[in-house]
Design an enzyme around this catalytic site. Sequence first.
Site, mmCIF file in Angstrom:
data_model
loop_
_atom_site.group_PDB
_atom_site.id
_atom_site.type_symbol
_atom_site.label_atom_id
_atom_site.label_comp_id
_atom_site.label_asym_id
_atom_site.label_seq_id
_atom_site.Cartn_x
_atom_site.Cartn_y
_atom_site.Cartn_z
ATOM 1 N N GLU A 1 0.812 -1.221 0.000
ATOM 2 C CA GLU A 1 0.000 0.000 0.000
ATOM 3 C C GLU A 1 0.842 1.267 0.000
ATOM 4 O O GLU A 1 0.596 2.184 -0.777
ATOM 5 C CB GLU A 1 -0.964 0.000 1.191
ATOM 6 N N HIS B 1 -11.824 -3.925 9.581
ATOM 7 C CA HIS B 1 -12.399 -3.793 8.234
ATOM 8 C C HIS B 1 -13.603 -2.851 8.240
ATOM 9 O O HIS B 1 -14.489 -2.964 7.397
ATOM 10 C CB HIS B 1 -12.809 -5.163 7.686
HETATM 11 C C1 LIG Z 1 -2.771 -4.710 4.198
HETATM 12 C C2 LIG Z 1 -3.896 -5.362 3.537
HETATM 13 N N1 LIG Z 1 -4.087 -5.174 2.224
HETATM 14 C C3 LIG Z 1 -5.105 -5.778 1.596
HETATM 15 C C4 LIG Z 1 -5.959 -6.595 2.279
HETATM 16 C C5 LIG Z 1 -7.113 -7.278 1.559
HETATM 17 N N2 LIG Z 1 -6.833 -8.708 1.484
HETATM 18 C C6 LIG Z 1 -7.343 -9.558 2.396
HETATM 19 S S1 LIG Z 1 -6.790 -11.107 2.163
HETATM 20 C C7 LIG Z 1 -5.867 -10.669 0.849
HETATM 21 C C8 LIG Z 1 -5.054 -11.687 0.128
HETATM 22 C C9 LIG Z 1 -3.900 -12.156 0.894
HETATM 23 O O1 LIG Z 1 -3.311 -13.201 0.225
HETATM 24 P P1 LIG Z 1 -2.293 -14.187 0.917
HETATM 25 O O2 LIG Z 1 -1.368 -13.438 1.793
HETATM 26 O O3 LIG Z 1 -1.681 -14.990 -0.165
HETATM 27 O O4 LIG Z 1 -3.183 -15.101 1.862
HETATM 28 P P2 LIG Z 1 -4.342 -16.132 1.466
HETATM 29 O O5 LIG Z 1 -5.620 -15.371 1.518
HETATM 30 O O6 LIG Z 1 -4.053 -16.687 0.127
HETATM 31 O O7 LIG Z 1 -4.319 -17.161 2.530
HETATM 32 C C10 LIG Z 1 -6.006 -9.310 0.586
HETATM 33 C C11 LIG Z 1 -5.367 -8.610 -0.525
HETATM 34 C C12 LIG Z 1 -5.745 -6.754 3.655
HETATM 35 N N3 LIG Z 1 -6.562 -7.504 4.407
HETATM 36 N N4 LIG Z 1 -4.715 -6.141 4.264
#
Ligand SMILES: Cc1ncc(C[n+]2csc(CCOP(=O)(O)OP(=O)(O)O)c2C)c(N)n1
Lengths: 352, 315
Positions: free
Chosen positions: A65, A134
Site C-alpha cells: 500500500e 475492516h
Molecule cells: C494490508 C492489507 N491489504 C489488503 C488486504 C485485503 N486482502 C485480504 S486477504 C488478501 C489476500 C492475501 O493473500 P495471501 O497473503 O496470499 O493469503 P491467502 O488469503 O491466500 O491465505 C487481501 C489482498 C488486507 N486484508 N490487508
Amino acid sequence: MIKGAMRILSYPQAIKEAIDQEMSRDHSVILLGQGVDDPKGTLGTTKGLAEKFGRERVFDTPLSEDGMTGVAIGAALARLRPIHVHIRMDFLLLAMNQIVNMAAKMRYMFGATLSVPLVIRAIIGKSWGQGPQHSQSLYPLLMNIPGLKIVAPVTPYDAKGCMIQSIRDNNPVIFMEHRLLYYQKGYVAQKPYLVPLGKARILARGPDITLVGVSSMVIECLRAREYLRETGVRAEVIDLLSLSPLDADTVIKSALKTGNLLVIDNAWLPCAAGAEIIARLCEKNLSRKIKFARMGFAFVPCPTTPSLEKEFYPNAERIAIRAFQMLFPRKKPWEPKNKKNRPEEVLFKGPF
Amino acid sequence: MNTELIKKFYALLFLIRRTEEEIIRLYPTDIIKSPVHLSIGQEAVSVAVCQALKPLDLVFGTYRGHAMYLAKGGNLRSMIAELYGKISGCAKGKGGSMHLIDLRKGVMGTSAVVGTTIPLAVGYAYALKYKNRNDIVACFFGDGAVDEGDFHEALNFAALKKLPVLFVCENNFYAIHSHHLSRHHSDNICERAKSYGMPAMRIKDGDIFKIYKAASRYMEKIRKGSGPAFIECITCRWKEHVGPGDDFHLGYRKKEEVACWKHNDPLDKMRVLLDDKARGLIESKIEKEIEAAFLFAQKDSFPGKNELLKDLFDD
Ligand SMILES: Cc1ncc(C[n+]2csc(CCOP(=O)(O)OP(=O)(O)O)c2C)c(N)n1
Ligand SMILES: [Mg+2]
C-alpha cells in the site's frame, strides 16, 4: 441539477460511469489498486475497465500500500492522473506515510512548483462481521492534514459528479465510499457533470432542527427525519459531502434558522466533523443561539458480534430520539413507533 | 513413519476438515454472521508445523487461521462460539473468525490486515531470546504477505538478531484473485528469504511428512540459537477466498488447478495408512466433539450491551 438524460443508477454504477467517462476523455487517467482488474472488479466499480482501456491503464498491484501510493504520486508528478483504489479504508493506514508526508505536502513544500493530481478511493465497511480492522472510517485523522481534500458522497448523483471533479482536481483527493451506500439507487445524468468539492448539500428542508450526516449516516438522518414526522417535528437534513474543506457555513446558516444542530459522524467523535463544526460555531459566539449535540461511534474498536455491533453505530431511531430530547427536554421520552428495517442490511450478506 | 504420528496427523486433519465442512453446511442459515476464510486444502501445512512444535512454542497467523488454531490445540468450543459471536468465544465475540486466539495453547491472535503479524512474531521471538527461554515462534502467512514491507523488514531484523522464529509461507498462489506471478517478478520467495540471511526451503507437493521433517530439522537448529529459518509450502485453497463456496465460475483459476490437489489430499493419504478400527475411533470421537461444540455455541448467549465499552484498556 443537470439537464439531459437521467436514468436510475446504483451507487457503484455511478462511480464506474464517472471513471469510464473520464478515462475515455483523458488519456492521462490511470486506475490501479488491488483487484481492480479481477473478476469482481472492486464490487463492480471497475469491472470491464481493464478490458476496455487496456492493462497499462488499469492494473492490479502487489499488496504494497505505501509503496504503491508512492508510485501513484510519482506518476502524478509526471502529469498522469492516477486513481488508487482500496477496498477498505483501513488499508490506508499502511499508506499514511506517502499520503501525509508526501502527497499532502509536496505542492506547498516545493513552493507551488508542482502538483499531485491523485484520487485515493477508500471504501468503508460495515455490518455482517466486518470487525475492528475492516470497518474504520478514518476521515478525522485525515481532516487534520492540510493539503488533502476529502469527500464522502452519499447519493449516486453526487458519487458520479464528485468522482469526475476529483479526477480533474489537481490535488490529492480522498474519495470515501461506504459499503452500505452501494445499495443506494438514484437519478444520474448520462453526460459527464461536476459536483464541486467543498460544498455541503441540503437534502431536505425543515424549520425545527438541523441534522447533519457524514457518509452513510446521512441515510440514517433521512430516516430519522421520517420518524420525527410522527411527532410533528420537521427536520432539515444536510449531507456534509466534503470533510475537507469543511462547509461549516452552510451548516451554521441552517442551524441559525432551526436553532438546533445535531451532527452525526460516521466515525469516532474526538476531532471529527461534529467537533469541528461545533468549535467553529462557538468561535462565532453562536453557542447561546444554537443548541448543539453530536453522535458517532462508541469509543471502542468496532466489535464483530452483531449484538454489540448494533450498539456501536448511531442509527435512525437513536438519532430521532436524541433530536426529540434536544427539542423537548421536559417532555417525556418518545420512541418511534413503527421501526423500519434497513434494506441494505438485509441485502448485505458478504464481506467483499 | 510411526503410527502414533500418523494417528495425530489424521486426527488433526480430520478435525479441521470436518469443522470447516460443518461451517459450510451451516453458512446458508446465516447463523455465522461473519466472513470465513476457509483453510480446506491447506490443513497439512498447519498440522505438520504445529506437530513439530512443542506445547510452549507459539504461533502467529492470519485471518485464514482455523487450521493453525486447531492444529496448535486451540479450543474448539471457543472457536465456534467466536464464529457465532457468542460470549464464550475465544474473544467474547468481539473478534470473530478472523481474530482467533488461545493463549493457553500458544495461539497468539490472528489479524485481518495482511502481513501485520509477521513483525509481531519477530518481536515475540526477541523477547524469548531476551528471557533466555528455549521456546520458539512459528509465523504463518500467505504469498500475498510477501508483497508487504512488514514482511521484508521483519525478516531482516530476525536474521540480524538471530531470533528463534520459523517463517512459514503458505503459498497457495493467490492473493484473493491475483496470482503470485502477477505480483512478483519471479517465483523466488525462498531466494528472497535467503538473501536476508537465513536458510530457506520449498516443499512443493504438500506432503505432510516432508513439511514435518523440514520444520523439525529447522526447529532443532533454531532452538540451539541458529537464528531464523524459512519454509515455503506450496499448497492449494480449495474454496473461494472468503466464504463457503467454490469460485471456478469467476474464471481466474481453472478447476484442474485445484483438482490435482484434491487427488493429492493428505487426509486420504493418512486414511489408508490407518487400520479401520483406529480410524473409526478417531473419527467418532472428533465427530462428537464437533457436534458438541456447535451445540454449545448455539446455546451460548450473545454478549450483553454492557460488554460494548469494556476491555479497551488493561487497568
Ligand atoms: C494490508 C492489507 N491489504 C489488503 C488486504 C485485503 N486482502 C485480504 S486477504 C488478501 C489476500 C492475501 O493473500 P495471501 O497473503 O496470499 O493469503 P491467502 O488469503 O491466500 O491465505 C487481501 C489482498 C488486507 N486484508 N490487508
Ligand atoms: Mg495466497
